[in-house]
Structures are given as structure tokens and as C-alpha cells.
Enzyme design. Structure first.
Site, PDB file in Angstrom:
ATOM      1  N   LYS A  85       0.785  -1.245   0.000  1.00 55.72           N
ATOM      2  CA  LYS A  85       0.000   0.000   0.000  1.00 55.72           C
ATOM      3  C   LYS A  85       0.812   1.286   0.000  1.00 55.72           C
ATOM      4  N   SER A 125     -10.114   2.065  -2.536  1.00 51.39           N
ATOM      5  CA  SER A 125      -9.667   3.367  -2.029  1.00 51.39           C
ATOM      6  C   SER A 125     -10.313   4.485  -2.836  1.00 51.39           C
ATOM      7  N   ALA A 126     -10.469   5.627  -2.172  1.00 51.28           N
ATOM      8  CA  ALA A 126     -10.970   6.815  -2.868  1.00 51.28           C
ATOM      9  C   ALA A 126     -10.021   7.240  -3.983  1.00 51.28           C
ATOM     10  N   THR A 127      -8.822   6.685  -3.967  1.00 56.15           N
ATOM     11  CA  THR A 127      -7.845   7.022  -5.002  1.00 56.15           C
ATOM     12  C   THR A 127      -8.359   6.641  -6.401  1.00 56.15           C
ATOM     13  N   TYR A 150       0.069   1.939  -7.328  1.00 62.82           N
ATOM     14  CA  TYR A 150      -0.773   1.445  -6.228  1.00 62.82           C
ATOM     15  C   TYR A 150      -2.252   1.724  -6.542  1.00 62.82           C
ATOM     16  N   LYS A 154      -5.729  -0.874  -7.356  1.00 58.50           N
ATOM     17  CA  LYS A 154      -7.082  -0.831  -6.767  1.00 58.50           C
ATOM     18  C   LYS A 154      -8.131  -0.736  -7.862  1.00 58.50           C
ATOM     19  N   TYR A 178     -12.341   3.218   0.735  1.00 58.13           N
ATOM     20  CA  TYR A 178     -12.001   3.917   1.972  1.00 58.13           C
ATOM     21  C   TYR A 178     -11.532   5.323   1.650  1.00 58.13           C
ATOM     22  N   PHE A 179     -11.883   6.249   2.524  1.00 58.73           N
ATOM     23  CA  PHE A 179     -11.297   7.583   2.422  1.00 58.73           C
ATOM     24  C   PHE A 179      -9.991   7.553   3.249  1.00 58.73           C
ATOM     25  N   ASN A 180      -9.776   8.359   4.245  1.00 55.63           N
ATOM     26  CA  ASN A 180      -8.442   8.356   4.879  1.00 55.63           C
ATOM     27  C   ASN A 180      -8.494   7.758   6.280  1.00 55.63           C
ATOM     28  N   LEU A 201      -0.343  11.373   6.526  1.00 54.64           N
ATOM     29  CA  LEU A 201      -0.301  12.516   7.441  1.00 54.64           C
ATOM     30  C   LEU A 201      -0.310  12.120   8.919  1.00 54.64           C
ATOM     31  N   ARG A 293       2.918  18.060  -2.991  1.00 59.76           N
ATOM     32  CA  ARG A 293       3.384  16.703  -3.323  1.00 59.76           C
ATOM     33  C   ARG A 293       2.729  16.288  -4.643  1.00 59.76           C
TER      34      ARG A 293
HETATM   35  P1  NAD Z   1      -1.380  -3.049   6.099  1.00 63.14           P
HETATM   36  O1  NAD Z   1      -0.131  -3.055   5.303  1.00 63.14           O
HETATM   37  O2  NAD Z   1      -1.286  -2.721   7.540  1.00 63.14           O
HETATM   38  O3  NAD Z   1      -2.135  -4.448   5.933  1.00 63.14           O
HETATM   39  C1  NAD Z   1      -2.030  -5.224   4.768  1.00 63.14           C
HETATM   40  C2  NAD Z   1      -1.598  -6.621   5.180  1.00 63.14           C
HETATM   41  O4  NAD Z   1      -1.503  -7.440   4.015  1.00 63.14           O
HETATM   42  C3  NAD Z   1      -0.233  -6.653   5.884  1.00 63.14           C
HETATM   43  O5  NAD Z   1      -0.381  -7.320   7.122  1.00 63.14           O
HETATM   44  C4  NAD Z   1       0.667  -7.421   4.915  1.00 63.14           C
HETATM   45  O6  NAD Z   1       1.634  -8.196   5.621  1.00 63.14           O
HETATM   46  C5  NAD Z   1      -0.346  -8.266   4.165  1.00 63.14           C
HETATM   47  N1  NAD Z   1       0.044  -8.667   2.807  1.00 63.14           N
HETATM   48  C6  NAD Z   1       0.523  -7.882   1.803  1.00 63.14           C
HETATM   49  N2  NAD Z   1       0.721  -8.624   0.706  1.00 63.14           N
HETATM   50  C7  NAD Z   1       0.367  -9.908   1.015  1.00 63.14           C
HETATM   51  C8  NAD Z   1       0.357 -11.127   0.309  1.00 63.14           C
HETATM   52  N3  NAD Z   1       0.765 -11.204  -0.964  1.00 63.14           N
HETATM   53  N4  NAD Z   1      -0.086 -12.243   0.937  1.00 63.14           N
HETATM   54  C9  NAD Z   1      -0.493 -12.198   2.224  1.00 63.14           C
HETATM   55  N5  NAD Z   1      -0.500 -11.060   2.947  1.00 63.14           N
HETATM   56  C10 NAD Z   1      -0.069  -9.935   2.350  1.00 63.14           C
HETATM   57  O7  NAD Z   1      -2.402  -2.050   5.371  1.00 63.14           O
HETATM   58  P2  NAD Z   1      -3.812  -1.498   5.858  1.00 63.14           P
HETATM   59  O8  NAD Z   1      -3.677  -0.051   6.090  1.00 63.14           O
HETATM   60  O9  NAD Z   1      -4.367  -2.360   6.926  1.00 63.14           O
HETATM   61  O10 NAD Z   1      -4.648  -1.678   4.522  1.00 63.14           O
HETATM   62  C11 NAD Z   1      -5.426  -2.827   4.263  1.00 63.14           C
HETATM   63  C12 NAD Z   1      -5.968  -2.737   2.847  1.00 63.14           C
HETATM   64  O11 NAD Z   1      -6.719  -1.531   2.719  1.00 63.14           O
HETATM   65  C13 NAD Z   1      -4.884  -2.686   1.778  1.00 63.14           C
HETATM   66  O12 NAD Z   1      -5.312  -3.425   0.653  1.00 63.14           O
HETATM   67  C14 NAD Z   1      -4.800  -1.218   1.451  1.00 63.14           C
HETATM   68  O13 NAD Z   1      -4.329  -0.993   0.145  1.00 63.14           O
HETATM   69  C15 NAD Z   1      -6.246  -0.805   1.613  1.00 63.14           C
HETATM   70  N6  NAD Z   1      -6.378   0.630   1.883  1.00 63.14           N
HETATM   71  C16 NAD Z   1      -5.697   1.178   2.923  1.00 63.14           C
HETATM   72  C17 NAD Z   1      -5.794   2.544   3.163  1.00 63.14           C
HETATM   73  C18 NAD Z   1      -5.024   3.177   4.294  1.00 63.14           C
HETATM   74  O14 NAD Z   1      -4.873   4.399   4.336  1.00 63.14           O
HETATM   75  N7  NAD Z   1      -4.535   2.424   5.281  1.00 63.14           N
HETATM   76  C19 NAD Z   1      -6.600   3.346   2.346  1.00 63.14           C
HETATM   77  C20 NAD Z   1      -7.297   2.739   1.299  1.00 63.14           C
HETATM   78  C21 NAD Z   1      -7.182   1.373   1.070  1.00 63.14           C
HETATM   79  C1  UD1 Z   2      -2.720   8.751   0.143  1.00 63.33           C
HETATM   80  C2  UD1 Z   2      -2.550   8.183  -1.237  1.00 63.33           C
HETATM   81  C3  UD1 Z   2      -3.733   7.304  -1.584  1.00 63.33           C
HETATM   82  C4  UD1 Z   2      -3.921   6.227  -0.523  1.00 63.33           C
HETATM   83  C5  UD1 Z   2      -4.048   6.888   0.839  1.00 63.33           C
HETATM   84  C6  UD1 Z   2      -4.119   5.887   1.946  1.00 63.33           C
HETATM   85  C7  UD1 Z   2      -1.185   9.779  -2.489  1.00 63.33           C
HETATM   86  C8  UD1 Z   2      -1.163  10.773  -3.608  1.00 63.33           C
HETATM   87  N1  UD1 Z   2      -2.382   9.256  -2.195  1.00 63.33           N
HETATM   88  O1  UD1 Z   2      -3.874   9.569   0.182  1.00 63.33           O
HETATM   89  O2  UD1 Z   2      -3.508   6.700  -2.835  1.00 63.33           O
HETATM   90  O3  UD1 Z   2      -5.088   5.465  -0.789  1.00 63.33           O
HETATM   91  O4  UD1 Z   2      -2.899   7.716   1.087  1.00 63.33           O
HETATM   92  O5  UD1 Z   2      -2.920   5.198   2.079  1.00 63.33           O
HETATM   93  O6  UD1 Z   2      -0.176   9.467  -1.897  1.00 63.33           O
HETATM   94  N2  UD1 Z   2       0.336  15.592   3.947  1.00 63.33           N
HETATM   95  C9  UD1 Z   2       1.235  16.534   4.394  1.00 63.33           C
HETATM   96  N3  UD1 Z   2       2.415  16.100   4.950  1.00 63.33           N
HETATM   97  C10 UD1 Z   2       2.725  14.775   5.089  1.00 63.33           C
HETATM   98  C11 UD1 Z   2       1.785  13.818   4.636  1.00 63.33           C
HETATM   99  C12 UD1 Z   2       0.617  14.258   4.069  1.00 63.33           C
HETATM  100  O7  UD1 Z   2       0.998  17.729   4.279  1.00 63.33           O
HETATM  101  O8  UD1 Z   2       3.810  14.463   5.595  1.00 63.33           O
HETATM  102  C13 UD1 Z   2      -0.948  16.049   3.382  1.00 63.33           C
HETATM  103  C14 UD1 Z   2      -1.197  15.610   1.942  1.00 63.33           C
HETATM  104  O9  UD1 Z   2      -0.666  16.544   1.055  1.00 63.33           O
HETATM  105  C15 UD1 Z   2      -2.727  15.522   1.918  1.00 63.33           C
HETATM  106  C16 UD1 Z   2      -3.091  15.105   3.348  1.00 63.33           C
HETATM  107  O10 UD1 Z   2      -1.973  15.444   4.154  1.00 63.33           O
HETATM  108  O11 UD1 Z   2      -3.279  16.800   1.678  1.00 63.33           O
HETATM  109  C17 UD1 Z   2      -3.363  13.600   3.477  1.00 63.33           C
HETATM  110  O12 UD1 Z   2      -2.251  12.897   2.938  1.00 63.33           O
HETATM  111  P1  UD1 Z   2      -2.121  11.304   3.095  1.00 63.33           P
HETATM  112  O13 UD1 Z   2      -2.324  10.913   4.511  1.00 63.33           O
HETATM  113  O14 UD1 Z   2      -0.841  10.901   2.441  1.00 63.33           O
HETATM  114  O15 UD1 Z   2      -3.365  10.741   2.297  1.00 63.33           O
HETATM  115  P2  UD1 Z   2      -3.816  10.991   0.776  1.00 63.33           P
HETATM  116  O16 UD1 Z   2      -2.786  11.781   0.028  1.00 63.33           O
HETATM  117  O17 UD1 Z   2      -5.191  11.535   0.792  1.00 63.33           O
END
Ligand code: NAD
Ligand code: UD1
Length: 340
Positions: A85, A125-127, A150, A154, A178-180, A201, A293
Site C-alpha cells: 500500500k 480506495s478513494a484514489t 498502487y 485498486k 475507503y477515504f483516509n 499525514l 506533493r
Molecule cells: P497493512 O499493510 O497494515 O495491511 C495489509 C496486510 O496485508 C499486511 O499485514 C501485509 O503483511 C499483508 N500482505 C501484503 N501482501 C500480502 C500477500 N501477498 N499475501 C499475504 N498477505 C499480504 O495495510 P492497511 O492499512 O491495513 O490496509 C489494508 C488494505 O486496505 C490494503 O489493501 C490497502 O491498500 C487498503 N487501503 C488502505 C488505506 C489506508 O490508508 N490504510 C486506504 C485505502 C485502502
Molecule cells: C494517500 C494516497 C492514496 C492512498 C491513501 C491511503 C497519495 C497521492 N495518495 O492519500 O492513494 O489510498 O494515502 O494510504 O499518496 N500531507 C502533508 N504532509 C505529510 C503527509 C501528508 O501535508 O507528511 C498532506 C497531503 O498533502 C494531503 C493530506 O496530508 O493533503 C493527506 O495525505 P495522506 O495521509 O498521504 O493521504 P492521501 O494523500 O489523501
């Protein structure tokens, strides 16, 4: 229901396990621990109040191990979190991201269907909205151009699962955008434990607050937003986790293909988050304005009303809960799970 949770040792996975057990479900975790550790699962079991959570240390790209797992268990559904991720890393190593995230999903869903399990909830993801065509963003908003591999994984996995569901209506597929996600379990025992320098952040703020980093870089203060810094829809991970339990209802009633935004519907700027963190926790977070960024959008927040209407789910925790619980976790675990 008996649920296979891929990536269940990770940040969102562990919080979701707690909500699943609370709702009376049981779970089996498959995780290769590439971004997580045994300790996270041990503490999660402790919070739930069970001796242990059934766990297979296994890569979802490993078809043979997955086949054996499905021979051992009959699952009602899979909640699929496993994936890499880190946005920046995905730009450096696109093949590894496509292989792990898309390859892993293709193997997983093939093994699932061979064993008669056609119910899946996917972590999107909202991405996928790219530069969003509307604000707040509803699920009807067209998907956009992603700015990194990445994000494309998604978007492509969504397409693959949707195409499979259309071809075989026995599948029930719920795509959760998901949003953030921020915050942590209120116990402070589990939370987000990023490898190296945090990209996101909130973990950056907590590491500055705990003294591991000198100051936060605020990426741009010239966006068309009230204070010039980027606006996002931060959602507490406990609310997000509960959204997965609610999504199981959709699976249970044979939803076919559904997409839900999981957000609060409120946008907060970077400086709103910094100020809330300082106010609620009584700690200082030094920051400096830095250039924008690449790939960031100015504003991104959800319209989460579809999930309320159809799943009865809505976020209950606010910004104060988010900053309090993020800090509680970081303060108690300055080195994440590594300390144990
Ligand atoms: P995380 O990295 O904490 O959890 C992901 C888990 O998947 C980890 O424990 C990792 O060891 C495991 N993993 C990765 N590749 C694997 C594989 N090939 N086989 C088995 N296990 C594997 O991340 P998270 O924040 O808990 O996110 C969970 C999911 O949500 C991810 O798919 C991520 O992309 C998605 N997501 C996260 C966010 C965020 O901001 N955290 C936002 C949008 C979507
Ligand atoms: C990012 C990813 C998105 C991913 C999500 C969750 C990018 C462009 N997008 O979203 O694909 O699904 O994380 O993992 O990377 N910020 C700062 N300083 C920092 C970090 C962030 O100012 O050190 C600002 C960013 O510019 C943004 C906000 O904080 O405005 C949120 O950033 P972040 O937490 O990285 O999330 P996203 O960019 O929304």
C-alpha cells in the site's frame, strides 16, 4: 459467518477482526507478515478475549498453500485486505505492486471459486476517483486517472471483480472505497505501524509529537481550500472496521455487485488536523510549509449516504476521537510493535 481475512494482521485487518468477533462472526487470517507481525495478532486476540486467532502465515500468491487452507476450512466470505500500500514505493517498484496486489487477488478468487466460496469484500480506495469529478464524491462519480501504480492496482482489481461478478452472478462482490483511515483501537494496544518514514499525514504527526521526527512538512498551502492546505475525509479505523461487518449484510442478502464509500462526509485540512491534535492531546506539533506533493488533489471527501441507506452504517467517531486514539497508540508504543 466464518470469514477468511487476508491481510488480517495489518492495520485495518486487526481492527476488523475485533468488530467481526464482537458481531458473533469467526475468522481465519492469512497474512505473509510482509508489513505486519505476530505481535499485532497476539494483541488483537487479547482485546477480543480469545486464546488465539486461527492464522496461516502464507502469501496469497501461493496457490498451493491457499488450496490447502480452503481444504481445511469452509468459508462463508472473504474480506480481502492483503496488498502492498505504499504509494511512493509503487512508483519505484510497479511490477512488484501489480504482481502482489493483482496477481494475489487473481489467485485468491480462483481458489475461492474452486472451493465454492463466491463472496468477497475488497479494500478499495478513494484514489480510484482520481481527480474527482464531483464533491462530495458519491459512488456514481466516474472513476478517474490514478497517479501511481498502487492506485491502478485498486482500480484494476475493482474491474476484475466486477467483470467476474457479471459473468457469474453467483458471486457477491462488495467494493469498499475507503477515504483516509486514521486513529487506533481505544485501548492503545494496536494501531498503525508504518515501515520507515510515514507517507501518510497522521502517522507523521504522531511521530513528530513523540519526538522521532523534528517537524511535519505540510505539502502546499496554496490549494483552493479555506486555509490553502489539502482537505481530506479522515475516518476512524474503528468505524471503518465496523463498515466491513455491515457490508457482510449485503453479502448475506445476495447483493451481486455493490460499491460503497466509507468516509465521514466531512473534510478537514492538514492544519485542521494539526490543530485538533495539539488541542486534544496538549502536545506541540512543529510544522513547515513545503511544496505541493506530486499527485495530490486539493480536496477529497465522501458522500457516505449510500452506506447508511443500504447498510445502516455510518461513522460515529469524530476528529477529536481520531487524534486522541492515534496519539494514545503512538505514546504507548513509540516504536510500534517492535518493542515487544
Ligand atoms: P497493512 O499493510 O497494515 O495491511 C495489509 C496486510 O496485508 C499486511 O499485514 C501485509 O503483511 C499483508 N500482505 C501484503 N501482501 C500480502 C500477500 N501477498 N499475501 C499475504 N498477505 C499480504 O495495510 P492497511 O492499512 O491495513 O490496509 C489494508 C488494505 O486496505 C490494503 O489493501 C490497502 O491498500 C487498503 N487501503 C488502505 C488505506 C489506508 O490508508 N490504510 C486506504 C485505502 C485502502
Ligand atoms: C494517500 C494516497 C492514496 C492512498 C491513501 C491511503 C497519495 C497521492 N495518495 O492519500 O492513494 O489510498 O494515502 O494510504 O499518496 N500531507 C502533508 N504532509 C505529510 C503527509 C501528508 O501535508 O507528511 C498532506 C497531503 O498533502 C494531503 C493530506 O496530508 O493533503 C493527506 O495525505 P495522506 O495521509 O498521504 O493521504 P492521501 O494523500 O489523501
Amino acid at each position: 459467518m466464518k470469514i477468511l481475512v487476508t491481510g488480517g494482521a495489518g492495520f485495518i485487518g486487526t481492527h476488523t477482526l475485533i468488530e467481526l468477533y464482537r458481531a458473533g462472526h469467526t475468522a481465519v487470517v492469512v497474512d505473509n507478515l510482509s508489513n505486519s507481525c505476530h505481535e499485532a495478532l497476539r494483541r488483537t486476540a487479547e482485546i477480543i478475549g480469545v486464546d488465539g486467532i486461527p492464522f496461516y502465515e502464507c502469501d496469497i500468491c501461493d496457490r498451493i498453500r491457499l488450496e490447502l487452507l480452503f481444504c481445511d476450512h469452509q468459508f462463508d466470505a472473504c474480506i480481502h485486505f492483503a496488498g502492498k500500500k505504499a504509494v511512493g514505493e509503487s512508483v519505484e517498484m510497479p511490477w512488484e505492486y501489480y504482481d502482489n496486489n493483482i496477481g494475489g487477488t487473481l489467485t485468491l478468487v480462483d481458489v475461492m471459486r474452486r472451493h465454492g466460496c463466491r463472496n468477497i469484500i475488497f479494500s478499495s480506495s478513494a484514489t480510484v476517483y482520481g481527480e474527482p469529478a464531483e464533491m462530495p464524491i458519491t459512488e456514481a462519480c466516474p472513476k478517474g486517472v490514478c497517479t501511481n501504480p498502487y492506485g491502478w492496482t485498486k482500480s484494476m482489481i475493482e474491474q476484475i471483480l466486477a467483470d467476474m461478478q457479471r459473468a457469474d452472478p453467483q458471486w457477491n462482490v462488495v467494493l469498499l472505497r475507503y477515504f483516509n483511515p486514521v486513529g487506533a483501537h481505544p485501548s492503545g494496544r494496536i494501531g498503525e505501524d508504518p515501515n520507515g518514514t510515514p507517507n501518510n499525514l497522521m502517522p507523521y504527526i504522531t511521530q513528530v509529537a513523540v519526538g522521532k521526527r523534528a517537524e511535519l512538512g505540510v505539502f502546499g498551502d496554496d490549494y483552493p481550500t479555506p486555509d490553502g492546505t489539502g482537505v481530506r475525509d479522515y475516518i476512524h479505523v474503528v468505524d471503518l472496521a465496523a463498515g466491513h461487518v455491515s457490508a457482510l449484510q449485503a453479502i448475506g442478502r445476495g447483493c451481486g455487485l455493490e460499491v460503497y464509500n466509507l468516509g465521514t462526509g466531512h473534510g478537514y485540512s492538514v492544519l485542521d488536523m494539526v490543530k485538533a491534535f495539539e488541542r486534544v492531546n496538549g502536545v506541540h506539533v512543529p510544522y513547515a510549509i513545503k511544496p505541493r506533493r506530486a499527485g495530490d488533489v486539493a480536496t477529497c471527501y465522501s458522500d457516505p449516504s449510500k452506506a447508511l441507506r443500504e447498510l445502516g452504517w455510518q461513522a460515529r467517531l469524530g476528529i477529536d476521537d481520531m487524534v486522541r486514539d492515534s496519539w494514545n497508540w503512538q505514546r504507548q508504543n513509540p516504536d510500534g510493535f517492535a518493542a515487544d
